[in-house]
Scaffold this motif. Structure first.
Motif, PDB file in Angstrom:
ATOM      1  N   PRO A  29       9.520  68.535  14.110  1.00 44.05           N
ATOM      2  CA  PRO A  29      10.621  68.188  13.199  1.00 44.05           C
ATOM      3  C   PRO A  29      11.431  67.011  13.732  1.00 44.05           C
ATOM      4  CG  PRO A  29      10.550  70.556  13.627  1.00 44.05           C
ATOM      5  CD  PRO A  29       9.562  69.910  14.557  1.00 44.05           C
ATOM      6  N   GLY A  30      11.757  66.108  12.849  1.00 43.27           N
ATOM      7  CA  GLY A  30      12.578  64.957  13.191  1.00 43.27           C
ATOM      8  C   GLY A  30      11.804  63.716  13.575  1.00 43.27           C
ATOM      9  N   ARG A  31      10.522  63.882  13.899  1.00 39.63           N
ATOM     10  CA  ARG A  31       9.741  62.696  14.263  1.00 39.63           C
ATOM     11  C   ARG A  31       9.664  61.702  13.117  1.00 39.63           C
ATOM     12  NH1 ARG A  31       4.576  65.060  17.467  1.00 39.63           N
ATOM     13  NH2 ARG A  31       5.558  65.257  19.488  1.00 39.63           N
ATOM     14  N   ASP A  32       9.690  62.213  11.893  1.00 35.51           N
ATOM     15  CA  ASP A  32       9.586  61.321  10.739  1.00 35.51           C
ATOM     16  C   ASP A  32      10.801  60.409  10.600  1.00 35.51           C
ATOM     17  OD1 ASP A  32      11.120  63.583  10.137  1.00 35.51           O
ATOM     18  OD2 ASP A  32      10.593  63.511   8.023  1.00 35.51           O
ATOM     19  N   LEU A  33      11.855  60.670  11.354  1.00 37.74           N
ATOM     20  CA  LEU A  33      13.056  59.840  11.313  1.00 37.74           C
ATOM     21  C   LEU A  33      12.992  58.675  12.302  1.00 37.74           C
ATOM     22  CD1 LEU A  33      15.709  62.709  11.146  1.00 37.74           C
ATOM     23  CD2 LEU A  33      14.709  61.408   9.249  1.00 37.74           C
ATOM     24  N   LEU A  34      12.007  58.714  13.190  1.00 34.59           N
ATOM     25  CA  LEU A  34      11.883  57.654  14.195  1.00 34.59           C
ATOM     26  C   LEU A  34      11.199  56.429  13.600  1.00 34.59           C
ATOM     27  CD1 LEU A  34      10.732  59.818  17.236  1.00 34.59           C
ATOM     28  CD2 LEU A  34      13.025  58.930  16.775  1.00 34.59           C
ATOM     29  N   PRO A  35      11.486  55.254  14.156  1.00 37.63           N
ATOM     30  CA  PRO A  35      10.809  54.039  13.688  1.00 37.63           C
ATOM     31  C   PRO A  35       9.303  54.152  13.921  1.00 37.63           C
ATOM     32  CG  PRO A  35      12.643  53.505  15.155  1.00 37.63           C
ATOM     33  CD  PRO A  35      12.469  54.978  15.204  1.00 37.63           C
ATOM     34  N   PRO A  36       8.494  53.650  12.992  1.00 36.30           N
ATOM     35  CA  PRO A  36       7.037  53.744  13.122  1.00 36.30           C
ATOM     36  C   PRO A  36       6.499  53.206  14.451  1.00 36.30           C
ATOM     37  CG  PRO A  36       7.611  53.005  10.930  1.00 36.30           C
ATOM     38  CD  PRO A  36       8.893  53.042  11.721  1.00 36.30           C
ATOM     39  N   ALA A  37       7.064  52.124  14.954  1.00 36.73           N
ATOM     40  CA  ALA A  37       6.581  51.552  16.216  1.00 36.73           C
ATOM     41  C   ALA A  37       6.809  52.516  17.383  1.00 36.73           C
ATOM     42  CB  ALA A  37       7.267  50.219  16.491  1.00 36.73           C
ATOM     43  N   LEU A  38       7.934  53.217  17.376  1.00 36.32           N
ATOM     44  CA  LEU A  38       8.227  54.187  18.427  1.00 36.32           C
ATOM     45  C   LEU A  38       7.283  55.392  18.319  1.00 36.32           C
ATOM     46  CD1 LEU A  38       9.895  55.101  20.826  1.00 36.32           C
ATOM     47  CD2 LEU A  38      11.593  55.998  19.210  1.00 36.32           C
ATOM     48  N   LEU A  39       7.030  55.837  17.100  1.00 30.37           N
ATOM     49  CA  LEU A  39       6.084  56.945  16.887  1.00 30.37           C
ATOM     50  C   LEU A  39       4.699  56.579  17.412  1.00 30.37           C
ATOM     51  CD1 LEU A  39       6.943  58.229  13.324  1.00 30.37           C
ATOM     52  CD2 LEU A  39       6.935  59.560  15.416  1.00 30.37           C
ATOM     53  N   GLU A  40       4.265  55.364  17.122  1.00 30.99           N
ATOM     54  CA  GLU A  40       2.951  54.917  17.568  1.00 30.99           C
ATOM     55  C   GLU A  40       2.887  54.883  19.093  1.00 30.99           C
ATOM     56  OE1 GLU A  40      -0.026  51.115  17.073  1.00 30.99           O
ATOM     57  OE2 GLU A  40       1.399  51.558  15.468  1.00 30.99           O
ATOM     58  N   MET A  41       3.963  54.413  19.735  1.00 28.10           N
ATOM     59  CA  MET A  41       4.015  54.390  21.197  1.00 28.10           C
ATOM     60  C   MET A  41       3.946  55.802  21.762  1.00 28.10           C
ATOM     61  SD  MET A  41       6.741  51.274  21.993  1.00 28.10           S
ATOM     62  CE  MET A  41       7.504  52.279  23.217  1.00 28.10           C
ATOM     63  N   GLN A  42       4.688  56.737  21.172  1.00 28.51           N
ATOM     64  CA  GLN A  42       4.679  58.124  21.633  1.00 28.51           C
ATOM     65  C   GLN A  42       3.282  58.738  21.481  1.00 28.51           C
ATOM     66  OE1 GLN A  42       7.722  60.165  19.409  1.00 28.51           O
ATOM     67  NE2 GLN A  42       9.284  59.742  20.944  1.00 28.51           N
ATOM     68  N   GLN A  43       2.679  58.506  20.347  1.00 28.80           N
ATOM     69  CA  GLN A  43       1.353  59.047  20.086  1.00 28.80           C
ATOM     70  C   GLN A  43       0.333  58.486  21.088  1.00 28.80           C
ATOM     71  OE1 GLN A  43      -0.298  57.979  16.282  1.00 28.80           O
ATOM     72  NE2 GLN A  43      -1.928  59.504  16.419  1.00 28.80           N
ATOM     73  N   GLN A  44       0.377  57.189  21.325  1.00 26.95           N
ATOM     74  CA  GLN A  44      -0.548  56.566  22.268  1.00 26.95           C
ATOM     75  C   GLN A  44      -0.310  57.077  23.686  1.00 26.95           C
ATOM     76  OE1 GLN A  44      -0.044  52.353  21.626  1.00 26.95           O
ATOM     77  NE2 GLN A  44      -1.340  52.346  19.816  1.00 26.95           N
ATOM     78  N   ALA A  45       0.957  57.247  24.062  1.00 26.72           N
ATOM     79  CA  ALA A  45       1.277  57.747  25.404  1.00 26.72           C
ATOM     80  C   ALA A  45       0.764  59.178  25.582  1.00 26.72           C
ATOM     81  CB  ALA A  45       2.785  57.682  25.647  1.00 26.72           C
ATOM     82  N   GLN A  46       0.939  60.012  24.560  1.00 26.94           N
ATOM     83  CA  GLN A  46       0.435  61.375  24.630  1.00 26.94           C
ATOM     84  C   GLN A  46      -1.083  61.382  24.776  1.00 26.94           C
ATOM     85  OE1 GLN A  46      -0.187  63.880  21.082  1.00 26.94           O
ATOM     86  NE2 GLN A  46       1.324  65.278  21.983  1.00 26.94           N
ATOM     87  N   HIS A  47      -1.751  60.585  23.961  1.00 23.67           N
ATOM     88  CA  HIS A  47      -3.214  60.521  24.015  1.00 23.67           C
ATOM     89  C   HIS A  47      -3.697  60.060  25.394  1.00 23.67           C
ATOM     90  CE1 HIS A  47      -7.280  60.127  22.410  1.00 23.67           C
ATOM     91  NE2 HIS A  47      -7.347  59.046  23.160  1.00 23.67           N
ATOM     92  N   GLN A  48      -3.085  59.032  25.932  1.00 26.93           N
ATOM     93  CA  GLN A  48      -3.478  58.508  27.229  1.00 26.93           C
ATOM     94  C   GLN A  48      -3.240  59.541  28.324  1.00 26.93           C
ATOM     95  OE1 GLN A  48      -1.763  54.727  28.301  1.00 26.93           O
ATOM     96  NE2 GLN A  48      -2.505  54.849  30.403  1.00 26.93           N
ATOM     97  N   GLN A  49      -2.074  60.174  28.307  1.00 27.36           N
ATOM     98  CA  GLN A  49      -1.757  61.162  29.338  1.00 27.36           C
ATOM     99  C   GLN A  49      -2.730  62.346  29.287  1.00 27.36           C
ATOM    100  OE1 GLN A  49       1.893  63.389  28.947  1.00 27.36           O
ATOM    101  NE2 GLN A  49       2.106  63.551  31.167  1.00 27.36           N
ATOM    102  N   TRP A  50      -2.957  62.898  28.094  1.00 26.52           N
ATOM    103  CA  TRP A  50      -3.859  64.048  27.976  1.00 26.52           C
ATOM    104  C   TRP A  50      -5.288  63.661  28.344  1.00 26.52           C
ATOM    105  CZ3 TRP A  50      -2.219  67.008  22.908  1.00 26.52           C
ATOM    106  CH2 TRP A  50      -0.956  67.561  23.115  1.00 26.52           C
ATOM    107  N   SER A  51      -5.714  62.463  27.963  1.00 30.74           N
ATOM    108  CA  SER A  51      -7.068  62.016  28.312  1.00 30.74           C
ATOM    109  C   SER A  51      -7.233  61.903  29.819  1.00 30.74           C
ATOM    110  CB  SER A  51      -7.386  60.670  27.660  1.00 30.74           C
ATOM    111  OG  SER A  51      -7.460  60.798  26.262  1.00 30.74           O
TER     112      SER A  51
END
Length: 163
Positions: A29-51
């Motif tokens: 909840p609330g992620r949809d309020l973040l700027p798209p560029a920040l969401l993309e950075m968060q998503q990429q960081a999560q993917h990289q860390q988990w990988s």
């Protein structure tokens, strides 16, 4: 089998970028309020860390009747299976699909003689209830997340955790 929706699992592809972004955004909840560029950075960081931590082979897109519905990411280790993520788009939640995915992982872990571990946010009441129904118990309680454990079938039959 007629009447049972078909599940299909496949590796993420380039064409899944928009779907995975929508899934990532809908998962908290609330992620949809973040700027798209920040969401993309968060998503990429999560993917990289988990990988890096768990390997990328357990990251799969879940299709429900040929429509991308979610993702499951697991890490199979020598003593246990770590469920990193089970995420479904909102329109696929509440219909038993998450339970079906979790049940499949638990069944495969039982066959392999492995425990299953995962983390869940304390305030994710629906997910916590699903995990408890499937035999998970609290292993460690943090301020924000609970670390849960489900012993494999033979360990539960003995009534204790294997050593």
């Amino acid at each position: 089998m007629p009447g049972v929706p078909a599940l299909r699992f496949r590796a993420p592809e380039d064409r899944d970028a928009g779907f995975l972004r929508d899934l990532f955004t809908s998962a908290a909840p609330g992620r949809d309020l973040l700027p798209p560029a920040l969401l993309e950075m968060q998503q990429q960081a999560q993917h990289q860390q988990w990988s890096e931590l768990w390997g990328g082979n357990g990251n799969v897109v879940v299709e429900f009747d040929d429509v991308p519905a979610g993702r499951i990411w697991t890490a199979w280790r020598t003593r246990d299976v770590r469920v990193l993520d089970i995420a479904l788009l909102p329109e696929f939640r509440g219909a038993g699909l998450g339970g079906r995915l979790l049940g499949d992982v638990c069944e495969a872990a039982d066959l392999a003689g492995l425990d299953v571990r995962l983390n869940v946010a304390r305030d994710n009441i629906a997910a916590l209830a699903l995990y408890q129904r499937n035999g998970f118990v609290t292993e460690e309680a943090g301020a924000v997340f609970l670390s849960l454990l489900r012993w494999h079938e033979s360990a539960r039959a003995r009534g204790h955790r294997p050593s």
